[in-house]
Scaffold this active site. Structure first.
Site, mmCIF file in Angstrom:
data_model
loop_
_atom_site.group_PDB
_atom_site.id
_atom_site.type_symbol
_atom_site.label_atom_id
_atom_site.label_comp_id
_atom_site.label_asym_id
_atom_site.label_seq_id
_atom_site.Cartn_x
_atom_site.Cartn_y
_atom_site.Cartn_z
ATOM 1 C CG ASP A 1 27.116 -56.847 48.330
ATOM 2 O OD1 ASP A 1 26.374 -57.257 49.236
ATOM 3 O OD2 ASP A 1 28.348 -56.948 48.361
ATOM 4 C CB SER B 1 36.767 -60.525 45.449
ATOM 5 O OG SER B 1 35.635 -61.327 45.696
ATOM 6 N NE ARG C 1 27.908 -55.001 50.795
ATOM 7 C CZ ARG C 1 29.210 -54.909 50.985
ATOM 8 N NH1 ARG C 1 29.681 -54.059 51.900
ATOM 9 N NH2 ARG C 1 30.058 -55.637 50.291
ATOM 10 C CG ASP D 1 37.150 -53.335 40.950
ATOM 11 O OD1 ASP D 1 38.136 -53.305 40.195
ATOM 12 O OD2 ASP D 1 36.574 -54.382 41.267
#
Length: 408
Positions: free
Chosen positions: A126, A180, A97, A17
């Protein structure tokens, strides 16, 4: 869509990705791309990300080991608060994050970039965490979120773009991924595909970081964790750095089937989602920290802290790590931890973490006060009568009023 971007710093994993995003940025914005790959303890080899970025023409490549900073400056402050979101989630993805966003903004300043980019989708949390952090640290930064901009509608579209642009695609990536995964030193999380039906038990292969409790050893493992100012500093009497200590707890938790969580949570964007989380070391640390607080924190300080915890956890989950309210709460928490030190002994057994002892030179626990034996005048039990009568005064007043006004 603004097209005046000259240079952008991309949070780059080297996976399919973000490799597609890298090429898409180059072709869509006709801009220079700087890549940043963080070693957060995800357990993956990072040099392939460098080689892939070089192959795609990237001149400025940042690959950094931030494990110690991650645990010291983000995980440990959060654990001082005992923060859990919606009662159970130890916030493993959420807390990573703001560190990534911080480095993106710093690298943008160092390289003269005018934008940062991330690979978070428009459905998740996110995107909010990355962007709120970035804007808090640089209000003028531009943020590019390709998943909210590009024309791709499916995995097939992404694979077609990859093949047209000669982006290597691993064979196991040519179909739909079963789920994922996001991982760092604190936890791993799995979601999507085979996990989307919350009524179905997750397949065993979903779990990345722990044996099943049923397969864990039949003998308990006993450990001792030392604390200073609310942070874990030693394991079994040996001083360790924050990241090294958490990694060691992860190994212990993994082997004993600790830290699994199947959760349906409320995302900030408004939907519910099902995730499988594994936080082996964090689960042990959370239990141990509460145990050392139980003998070193004053009752009202502890209760105030517990009452504020859900708000703190929500701020972390929603992406407000760099907000003034989180920093204010952190100052309160850190003040409460000044005397939180000592050792905690625990047994790890088939998915369970059991406290079996705690001691501290700063303990508020008094044998003389709680003993059922002769307390030698340390506590006069007759004093409790007046204490109870005073606390009962308003209750008795209410009862007398109700008795006089009752119409029966």
């Amino acid at each position: 869509m603004a097209r005046d971007i000259k240079k952008v710093v991309l949070a780059y994993s080297g996976g399919l990705d973000t490799s597609i995003i890298l090429k898409w940025l180059q072709t869509t914005y006709n801009c220079e791309v700087v890549t940043f790959t963080a070693d957060l303890g995800q357990g993956e080899e990072l040099e392939p990300a460098r080689r892939k970025a070089e192959m795609m023409g990237v001149k400025e490549i940042y690959i950094e080991d931030v494990r110690e900073e991650f645990v010291r400056d983000f995980v440990f402050p959060m654990f001082r608060m005992n923060a859990v979101y919606e009662g159970v989630y130890l916030l493993g993805t959420s807390i990573a994050r703001p560190l990534i966003a911080k480095r993106l903004v710093e690298i943008a300043r160092e390289t003269g970039a005018d934008a940062v980019a991330h690979g978070a989708t428009g459905k998740g949390n996110d995107q909010v965490r990355f962007e709120l952090s970035a804007y808090a640290l640089n209000p003028d930064i531009k943020v590019i979120a390709p998943w909210r901009e590009w024309e791709f509608k499916s995995r097939t579209d992404l694979l077609d773009f990859a093949e047209k642009n000669q982006i290597p695609v691993a064979k196991d990536k040519r179909g739909e991924a079963p789920f994922s995964v996001d991982a760092n030193l604190l936890h791993s999380s799995s979601e999507g595909k085979v996990l989307e039906d919350p009524a179905q038990e997750p397949p065993p292969y979903v779990f990345q970081r722990s044996v099943s409790p049923e397969e864990a050893p039949d003998k308990a493992t006993t450990i001792e964790i030392g604390f200073r100012k609310g942070d874990a500093v030693s394991l079994n009497g040996k001083d360790l750095s924050p990241a090294t200590l958490l990694a060691a707890l992860n190994d212990l938790g993994r082997d004993n089937g600790i830290g699994r969580l199947d959760l349906v949570e409320n995302r900030f964007v408004g939907m519910k989602s099902r995730g499988i989380y594994e936080t082996p070391g964090g689960t042990i640390l959370h239990t141990a920290h509460r145990a050392i607080e139980s003998i070193t924190l004053d009752r009202e300080a502890m209760h105030l802290k517990d009452s504020l915890m859900p708000r703190y956890a929500e701020l972390v989950y929603y992406g407000f790590w760099f907000s003034p309210e989180r920093e204010m709460l952190q100052a309160l928490v850190d003040r409460s931890q000044e005397n939180v030190e000592g050792t905690v002994r625990l047994k790890l057994y088939k998915g369970n973490v059991t406290v079996i002892g705690r001691e501290s030179d700063m303990s508020l626990y008094s044998d003389a006060l709680v003993t059922f034996e002769d307390d030698r005048g340390a506590y006069d039990q007759r004093d409790a009568a007046g204490f109870i009568r005073l606390n009962a005064l308003r209750l008795r007043t209410l009862a007398m009023r109700d008795r006089l006004t009752r119409k029966d």
